[in-house]
Design an enzyme around this catalytic site. Sequence first.
Site, PDB file in Angstrom:
ATOM      1  N   ALA A  11       0.810  -1.227   0.000  1.00  0.00           N
ATOM      2  CA  ALA A  11       0.000   0.000   0.000  1.00  0.00           C
ATOM      3  C   ALA A  11       0.838   1.269   0.000  1.00  0.00           C
ATOM      4  O   ALA A  11       0.341   2.346  -0.324  1.00  0.00           O
ATOM      5  CB  ALA A  11      -0.933   0.008   1.207  1.00  0.00           C
ATOM      6  N   GLY A  12       2.117   1.159   0.368  1.00  0.00           N
ATOM      7  CA  GLY A  12       2.947   2.353   0.506  1.00  0.00           C
ATOM      8  C   GLY A  12       3.244   3.000  -0.843  1.00  0.00           C
ATOM      9  O   GLY A  12       3.241   2.343  -1.877  1.00  0.00           O
ATOM     10  N   ARG A  16      10.785   7.292  -0.815  1.00  0.00           N
ATOM     11  CA  ARG A  16      12.193   7.457  -1.182  1.00  0.00           C
ATOM     12  C   ARG A  16      12.443   7.245  -2.676  1.00  0.00           C
ATOM     13  O   ARG A  16      13.512   7.547  -3.178  1.00  0.00           O
ATOM     14  CB  ARG A  16      13.067   6.500  -0.340  1.00  0.00           C
ATOM     15  CG  ARG A  16      13.168   6.918   1.117  1.00  0.00           C
ATOM     16  CD  ARG A  16      13.720   5.808   2.002  1.00  0.00           C
ATOM     17  NE  ARG A  16      12.690   4.818   2.351  1.00  0.00           N
ATOM     18  CZ  ARG A  16      12.918   3.722   3.068  1.00  0.00           C
ATOM     19  NH1 ARG A  16      14.139   3.452   3.498  1.00  0.00           N
ATOM     20  NH2 ARG A  16      11.938   2.888   3.347  1.00  0.00           N
ATOM     21  N   GLY A 141      15.319  -2.675   9.984  1.00  0.00           N
ATOM     22  CA  GLY A 141      15.078  -2.873  11.412  1.00  0.00           C
ATOM     23  C   GLY A 141      16.128  -3.841  11.940  1.00  0.00           C
ATOM     24  O   GLY A 141      16.443  -4.836  11.291  1.00  0.00           O
ATOM     25  N   GLU A 156      13.573  -0.143  14.741  1.00  0.00           N
ATOM     26  CA  GLU A 156      13.700   0.475  13.412  1.00  0.00           C
ATOM     27  C   GLU A 156      14.897   1.416  13.391  1.00  0.00           C
ATOM     28  O   GLU A 156      15.252   2.009  14.416  1.00  0.00           O
ATOM     29  CB  GLU A 156      12.417   1.246  13.069  1.00  0.00           C
ATOM     30  CG  GLU A 156      11.215   0.362  12.838  1.00  0.00           C
ATOM     31  CD  GLU A 156      11.437  -0.673  11.744  1.00  0.00           C
ATOM     32  OE1 GLU A 156      11.812  -0.285  10.620  1.00  0.00           O
ATOM     33  OE2 GLU A 156      11.256  -1.875  12.014  1.00  0.00           O
ATOM     34  N   ASN A 229      14.083   0.395  -1.990  1.00  0.00           N
ATOM     35  CA  ASN A 229      13.524   1.606  -1.380  1.00  0.00           C
ATOM     36  C   ASN A 229      13.893   2.872  -2.135  1.00  0.00           C
ATOM     37  O   ASN A 229      13.209   3.876  -2.036  1.00  0.00           O
ATOM     38  CB  ASN A 229      13.991   1.718   0.074  1.00  0.00           C
ATOM     39  CG  ASN A 229      13.497   0.541   0.908  1.00  0.00           C
ATOM     40  OD1 ASN A 229      12.297   0.350   1.052  1.00  0.00           O
ATOM     41  ND2 ASN A 229      14.411  -0.262   1.400  1.00  0.00           N
TER      42      ASN A 229
HETATM   43  C1  UD1 Z   1      10.294  -2.648   6.957  1.00  0.00           C
HETATM   44  C2  UD1 Z   1      10.426  -3.071   8.429  1.00  0.00           C
HETATM   45  C3  UD1 Z   1      11.888  -3.237   8.774  1.00  0.00           C
HETATM   46  C4  UD1 Z   1      12.530  -4.237   7.826  1.00  0.00           C
HETATM   47  C5  UD1 Z   1      12.305  -3.849   6.373  1.00  0.00           C
HETATM   48  C6  UD1 Z   1      12.758  -4.962   5.467  1.00  0.00           C
HETATM   49  C7  UD1 Z   1       8.520  -1.970   9.493  1.00  0.00           C
HETATM   50  C8  UD1 Z   1       8.086  -0.888  10.418  1.00  0.00           C
HETATM   51  N1  UD1 Z   1       9.826  -2.041   9.254  1.00  0.00           N
HETATM   52  O1  UD1 Z   1      10.900  -1.368   6.847  1.00  0.00           O
HETATM   53  O2  UD1 Z   1      12.019  -3.705  10.113  1.00  0.00           O
HETATM   54  O3  UD1 Z   1      13.918  -4.332   8.110  1.00  0.00           O
HETATM   55  O4  UD1 Z   1      10.908  -3.624   6.123  1.00  0.00           O
HETATM   56  O5  UD1 Z   1      12.615  -4.631   4.115  1.00  0.00           O
HETATM   57  O6  UD1 Z   1       7.721  -2.772   9.063  1.00  0.00           O
HETATM   58  N2  UD1 Z   1       3.330  -0.725   3.568  1.00  0.00           N
HETATM   59  C9  UD1 Z   1       1.946  -0.710   3.566  1.00  0.00           C
HETATM   60  N3  UD1 Z   1       1.276   0.174   4.333  1.00  0.00           N
HETATM   61  C10 UD1 Z   1       1.913   1.040   5.161  1.00  0.00           C
HETATM   62  C11 UD1 Z   1       3.330   1.039   5.170  1.00  0.00           C
HETATM   63  C12 UD1 Z   1       4.015   0.133   4.376  1.00  0.00           C
HETATM   64  O7  UD1 Z   1       1.330  -1.501   2.831  1.00  0.00           O
HETATM   65  O8  UD1 Z   1       1.233   1.822   5.845  1.00  0.00           O
HETATM   66  C13 UD1 Z   1       4.034  -1.691   2.704  1.00  0.00           C
HETATM   67  C14 UD1 Z   1       4.936  -1.028   1.700  1.00  0.00           C
HETATM   68  O9  UD1 Z   1       4.227  -0.770   0.502  1.00  0.00           O
HETATM   69  C15 UD1 Z   1       6.048  -2.048   1.507  1.00  0.00           C
HETATM   70  C16 UD1 Z   1       6.095  -2.772   2.835  1.00  0.00           C
HETATM   71  O10 UD1 Z   1       4.885  -2.485   3.498  1.00  0.00           O
HETATM   72  O11 UD1 Z   1       5.737  -2.968   0.473  1.00  0.00           O
HETATM   73  C17 UD1 Z   1       7.287  -2.337   3.707  1.00  0.00           C
HETATM   74  O12 UD1 Z   1       7.196  -0.942   3.927  1.00  0.00           O
HETATM   75  P1  UD1 Z   1       8.468  -0.004   3.899  1.00  0.00           P
HETATM   76  O13 UD1 Z   1       8.028   1.389   4.137  1.00  0.00           O
HETATM   77  O14 UD1 Z   1       9.290  -0.291   2.697  1.00  0.00           O
HETATM   78  O15 UD1 Z   1       9.216  -0.522   5.215  1.00  0.00           O
HETATM   79  P2  UD1 Z   1      10.755  -0.390   5.550  1.00  0.00           P
HETATM   80  O16 UD1 Z   1      11.042   0.980   6.021  1.00  0.00           O
HETATM   81  O17 UD1 Z   1      11.567  -0.928   4.441  1.00  0.00           O
HETATM   82 CA    CA Z   2      11.139  -1.581   2.382  1.00  0.00          CA
END
Ligand code: UD1
Ligand code: CA
Length: 462
Positions: A11-12, A16, A141, A156, A229
Site C-alpha cells: 500500500a505504501g 524514497r 530494522g 527500526e 527503497n
Molecule cells: C520494513 C520493516 C523493517 C525491515 C524492512 C525490510 C517496518 C516498520 N519495518 O521497513 O524492520 O527491516 O521492512 O525490508 O515494518 N506498507 C503498507 N502500508 C503502510 C506502510 C508500508 O502496505 O502503511 C508496505 C509497503 O508498501 C512495503 C512494505 O509495506 O511494500 C514495507 O514498507 P516499507 O516502508 O518499505 O518498510 P521499511 O522501512 O523498508
Molecule cells: Ca522496504
Amino acid sequence: MESLAVIVLAAGLGKRMKSDLPKILHSLGGRPLISYPLGVCRILNPERVVVVVGHGADQVKATCNDQNVQWVNQAEQLGTGHAVKCTREVLDGFPGDLLILSGDVPFITEKSLSAFLGRHRDAKAAVSLLTAYVDRPTGYGRVLRDAEGKITRIVEEKDASGAEKKIKEVNAGIYAVSAKFLFSALDDLNNQNRQGEYYLPDIVRIAHRDGKTVGDLRVDDPREMLGVNTREELAMMERAMQEKINRKWMEAGVTLKDPQTTYIDAGVQIGKDTIIGPNTHLMGGTVVGERCRIDGNAYITNSRFGKESHLKFSVVIADSDVGEKAEIGPFSHLRPGTVLKNNVRVGNFVEVKNSTIGVGTKASHLTYIGDSTLGEETNIGAGTITCNYDGFEKHQTTIGDRVQIGSNTQLVAPVAVGDDAYVGAGSTITKDVPKGSLAISRAEQKHVKGWVQKFRDKHRKK
Ligand code: UD1
Ligand code: CA
C-alpha cells in the site's frame, strides 16, 4: 497440513523513490516488483493470497490482474502493522498460519520460504521472522536478542540508539505468524515512535512479553532479502537480476558474448546454441528459437523467432512473429503486427508494420511495408513504399506469390498485385495489377540526338 494464507504488503507510495508511480509497480527484470512475491508464494499452495493496496490501488489491481488474489484497501498508510490490520475484514477467524511478505522484496526464493515456514511450524512459534546478517544494515530494522540469544524485539533504524545501529542482524520484513496471535497482538500496537507509525515488527516484542515462542530463520544469502527503497537500490537489484537471468541462460546452453551488456527480461525464453552479441535487449514475453544469431544492438519486445533466424547488427523489433531461418537487418525496424514466415529476408533500412510476408520473400533495402499481405518467393525492390495512409484511414496492399516489384515503386493502397506480376521500376501503382502481367507507369524514355554538343557550343561562345 495446516491452512496457510499469504499477505503481501503493497500500500505504501515508496516516498524514497520520488515517483508518481507506486513503488511496487516499478519494473525489475521487465516485471513489476509486486509480481515477485505474488509468484514465489504459490509454491506453498496457500489457500488464500491477500494483497494490501493503497497508493495507486486501481493501477496496482489493473497491472496484476490476478484472479486468485483478494484485494484489501488501506486508505491511509499508517504503517506496516496497520496495513496488516486491514486484512482482518477478510482473514478474521482464519484457522492457520499467515505468511506476510513485502511487495518490495523481490529476490526471496521458494526454497527459503519453504524452509522458513517449516521451521516456524516445527518450533510451534507464535511468530517467526526471517533475518539476515548484512555488512550495511542502514535502513533496516535491527534484531535485538537477549543473553540466551532469544529475539526480544526489532528496533527500526530511525528509533535505534547508536549501539543498536551497529547490530548487523536485520529484519527481512517476512513473517510467519498464527492468525489468532497476530490479530490479538495488532490490537496492542501503538504508534509511539519516531515515525508515528504502527510497526508490524512490534508483534515480536508483544510475543516475547507474553512469553510466547518467537521463531527465526537466517537466510544464507542476504541478497535474498534486499528491499527496493530507492532508485539506486532499484538499479543495483536490476544488475543483480540481470546477472542471475544471464547465468541461467548460459547454463541452459546459450552463448552471451558480453553478459555485461545483455538485458534479458524474466519472462523471455531462449533456445540452446543461440548466440547473442553485445547490447542486446530481449524484453517482455520474447521467445527466441534454437541456433539463432543476434549480432548485437538489438531492442526486441514481445516477439517470437523460429529456429536459426539471424538478426544482424542493429534491429528494433516489437510484437512481431518471425519464422525459421529468417534474416533481418542490419538496421531494420519491425513494428507491431509484423509476421515474417520462414526464410524471409528483411534488409537494411526496411520498416514493416502490421503486415504478413510469405515464405522466402525478400525486401532487402530501403523499403516501407505497412498494412500489407505479401505472398511467397516475391522480391520487393529497393525503395519500394506502400502508401497506406490518406491522412484519415489506413489502406491495405496485397501482393501475390513470385511477384517482382521494381525499385522505387510506390503502391498506393488500397491496391493489389496478382501472382507472377512484374512492376517496372519507378512506377506509381494506383490500380490493381492482373496476375502474370507487367505494370509500368512511368513516362517513356526519349533520346534527343546531338543535344549535348549543341548545348556546350552555345555556352562556350559566350
Ligand atoms: C520494513 C520493516 C523493517 C525491515 C524492512 C525490510 C517496518 C516498520 N519495518 O521497513 O524492520 O527491516 O521492512 O525490508 O515494518 N506498507 C503498507 N502500508 C503502510 C506502510 C508500508 O502496505 O502503511 C508496505 C509497503 O508498501 C512495503 C512494505 O509495506 O511494500 C514495507 O514498507 P516499507 O516502508 O518499505 O518498510 P521499511 O522501512 O523498508
Ligand atoms: Ca522496504
